[in-house]
Scaffold this motif. Structure first.
Motif, short mmCIF file in Angstrom:
data_model
loop_
_atom_site.label_atom_id
_atom_site.label_comp_id
_atom_site.label_asym_id
_atom_site.label_seq_id
_atom_site.Cartn_x
_atom_site.Cartn_y
_atom_site.Cartn_z
N ARG A 27 0.82 -1.21 0.00
CA ARG A 27 0.00 0.00 0.00
C ARG A 27 0.86 1.26 0.00
NH1 ARG A 27 -2.81 -0.67 4.63
NH2 ARG A 27 -1.38 0.64 5.80
N GLU A 28 1.93 1.26 0.76
CA GLU A 28 2.76 2.45 0.90
C GLU A 28 3.90 2.52 -0.11
OE1 GLU A 28 1.86 4.87 2.90
OE2 GLU A 28 0.20 3.67 3.67
N GLY A 29 4.12 1.43 -0.87
CA GLY A 29 5.18 1.42 -1.86
C GLY A 29 6.57 1.49 -1.26
N MET A 30 6.74 0.82 -0.13
CA MET A 30 8.06 0.84 0.52
C MET A 30 8.56 -0.59 0.68
SD MET A 30 7.16 1.43 4.55
CE MET A 30 6.26 2.93 4.39
N GLN A 31 9.84 -0.71 0.96
CA GLN A 31 10.47 -2.01 1.19
C GLN A 31 11.00 -2.03 2.62
OE1 GLN A 31 10.69 -4.70 -0.89
NE2 GLN A 31 11.63 -5.81 0.79
N LEU A 32 10.46 -2.91 3.44
CA LEU A 32 10.93 -3.05 4.81
C LEU A 32 12.10 -4.02 4.84
CD1 LEU A 32 7.47 -3.44 6.61
CD2 LEU A 32 8.88 -1.38 6.47
N SER A 33 13.21 -3.61 5.43
CA SER A 33 14.37 -4.51 5.51
C SER A 33 14.35 -5.33 6.79
CB SER A 33 15.67 -3.71 5.42
OG SER A 33 15.75 -2.80 6.49
N GLY A 34 13.65 -4.85 7.81
CA GLY A 34 13.55 -5.58 9.06
C GLY A 34 12.50 -4.94 9.96
N VAL A 35 11.81 -5.76 10.71
CA VAL A 35 10.78 -5.28 11.62
C VAL A 35 10.92 -6.01 12.95
CG1 VAL A 35 8.29 -5.13 12.03
CG2 VAL A 35 9.18 -4.82 9.73
N GLU A 36 10.85 -5.27 14.04
CA GLU A 36 10.86 -5.86 15.37
C GLU A 36 9.64 -5.36 16.12
OE1 GLU A 36 14.46 -5.49 17.60
OE2 GLU A 36 15.70 -5.81 15.82
N MET A 37 8.96 -6.27 16.83
CA MET A 37 7.78 -5.92 17.61
C MET A 37 7.83 -6.60 18.96
SD MET A 37 4.63 -6.45 14.99
CE MET A 37 5.21 -7.22 13.51
N THR A 38 7.35 -5.90 19.97
CA THR A 38 7.12 -6.50 21.28
C THR A 38 5.64 -6.28 21.57
OG1 THR A 38 9.36 -6.01 22.02
CG2 THR A 38 7.73 -6.48 23.72
N LEU A 39 4.89 -7.38 21.68
CA LEU A 39 3.44 -7.30 21.80
C LEU A 39 2.96 -8.07 23.02
CD1 LEU A 39 2.76 -8.26 18.08
CD2 LEU A 39 2.66 -5.96 19.04
N PRO A 40 1.93 -7.54 23.71
CA PRO A 40 1.31 -8.33 24.76
C PRO A 40 0.47 -9.43 24.11
CG PRO A 40 0.10 -6.30 24.45
CD PRO A 40 1.30 -6.24 23.54
N VAL A 41 0.47 -10.60 24.71
CA VAL A 41 -0.30 -11.71 24.13
C VAL A 41 -0.77 -12.63 25.26
CG1 VAL A 41 1.73 -13.17 23.72
CG2 VAL A 41 -0.28 -13.46 22.31
N GLU A 42 -1.99 -13.11 25.13
CA GLU A 42 -2.52 -14.10 26.06
C GLU A 42 -2.37 -15.46 25.40
OE1 GLU A 42 -6.50 -13.11 27.25
OE2 GLU A 42 -5.95 -11.03 27.66
N LEU A 43 -1.85 -16.42 26.14
CA LEU A 43 -1.58 -17.75 25.61
C LEU A 43 -2.39 -18.80 26.36
CD1 LEU A 43 2.29 -17.40 25.40
CD2 LEU A 43 0.67 -17.24 23.50
N ARG A 44 -2.88 -19.81 25.64
CA ARG A 44 -3.60 -20.93 26.24
C ARG A 44 -3.15 -22.22 25.57
NH1 ARG A 44 -9.86 -18.93 26.35
NH2 ARG A 44 -9.55 -17.23 27.84
N PRO A 45 -2.52 -23.11 26.33
CA PRO A 45 -2.21 -24.43 25.76
C PRO A 45 -3.49 -25.28 25.78
CG PRO A 45 -1.37 -24.26 28.00
CD PRO A 45 -1.97 -22.93 27.66
N VAL A 46 -3.75 -25.97 24.67
CA VAL A 46 -4.95 -26.80 24.54
C VAL A 46 -4.54 -28.16 24.01
CG1 VAL A 46 -7.17 -27.03 23.34
CG2 VAL A 46 -6.41 -24.78 24.10
N LEU A 47 -5.05 -29.21 24.64
CA LEU A 47 -4.79 -30.56 24.15
C LEU A 47 -5.75 -30.84 23.00
CD1 LEU A 47 -4.35 -32.43 27.54
CD2 LEU A 47 -2.59 -31.55 26.02
N ARG A 48 -5.17 -31.25 21.85
CA ARG A 48 -5.99 -31.47 20.65
C ARG A 48 -5.32 -32.55 19.80
NH1 ARG A 48 -6.56 -26.37 17.07
NH2 ARG A 48 -7.74 -25.61 18.85
N ASP A 49 -6.11 -33.51 19.36
CA ASP A 49 -5.64 -34.56 18.45
C ASP A 49 -4.38 -35.26 18.96
OD1 ASP A 49 -7.75 -33.94 16.70
OD2 ASP A 49 -6.54 -32.40 15.71
#
Length: 85
Positions: free
Chosen positions: A22-44
């Motif tokens: 959309r912006e017509g740019m080239q990203l050479s690298g991206v770093e993110m630190t994000l909050p995330v909620e995690l849930r382990p689930v037993l499946r298959d």
């Protein structure tokens, strides 16, 4: 809505690709630190890690602190992820 961590990561990557297009740019690298909620689930007969971004940023005695997910993507294809409780 909780979904598999791999799907969440794919959506983040797709968003970066869309920004480049959309912006017509080239990203050479991206770093993110994000909050995330995690849930382990037993499946298959195995364990699947489900993830979601927290709906609110408020923290109180009833709401646990979210984990942090640190992501780094680079143009050469190297990717690194780290999750901390």
């Amino acid at each position: 809505m909780f979904r598999e961590l791999s799907q969440l990561l794919d959506e983040l990557h797709d968003g970066l690709v869309a920004i480049q297009a959309r912006e017509g740019m080239q990203l050479s690298g991206v770093e993110m630190t994000l909050p995330v909620e995690l849930r382990p689930v037993l499946r298959d007969g195995g364990c699947v890690l489900l993830a979601e971004f927290p709906r609110s940023s408020g923290v109180d005695a009833w709401t646990p602190l979210p984990s942090r997910l640190v992501l780094a993507w680079s143009q050469d294809g190297a990717a690194a992820t780290e999750a901390t409780p």
